[in-house]
Design an enzyme around this catalytic site. Structure first.
Site: not given
Length: 159
Positions: A115-117
């Protein structure tokens, strides 16, 4: 999975050696990441991720920078490995990985979710992991933005 190179994989290995061929392949993948990710990345929804985290059957890796996590927060149960460090981290020996990330290093058969932003960097992390032989990788496309929105909504509804 089929990668499009100007040279076949076996030729790359013969010319460059395995590690150099893998890096060459990563650079080649990077140039066509969008098309590659569309074919390879498996998205996980918010509810799927929530259930996977409850089951403890995955390792959730947040590939944002540490300052982003300090400033905005993180998905509970995730570990932070910035995108630029993912390839190196997944190749560390287990002792060094445990020391640096305070978690057991995943094996190539473990289920990983990145995941990231908002899903851009996590797609790149999936490409890197798959190139290193981690075949059970997925991607939370909504990222922290979606997670935080859903969590706030659920909290406001009393769930």
């Amino acid at each position: 999975m089929v990668l499009q190179h100007s040279l076949p994989w076996s030729t790359c290995q013969t010319i460059f050696g395995f590690e150099e061929a893998a890096l060459w392949g990563l650079k080649s993948i990077k140039r066509s990441c969008h098309n590659f990710c569309t074919a390879v990345c498996q998205d996980v929804t918010y509810m799927e991720l929530k259930n996977l985290l409850k089951s403890k059957k995955i390792m959730l890796i947040d590939v944002r920078e540490p300052w982003e996590i300090r400033e905005y927060g993180k998905i509970p149960g995730s570990i932070n490995i910035p995108l630029d460090d993912v390839g190196e981290a997944l190749q560390m020996n287990p002792k060094d990985f445990k020391e640096k990330y305070k978690e057991v290093k995943p094996s190539k058969s473990d289920n990983l979710v990145f995941s990231c932003l908002a899903g851009v960097r996590s797609k790149k992390a999936v490409v890197t992991a798959k190139a290193l032989g981690f075949n059970s990788t997925q991607h939370y496309a909504g990222g922290w933005k979606e997670w935080a929105t859903y969590e706030l909504s659920e909290k406001n509804q009393g769930n």
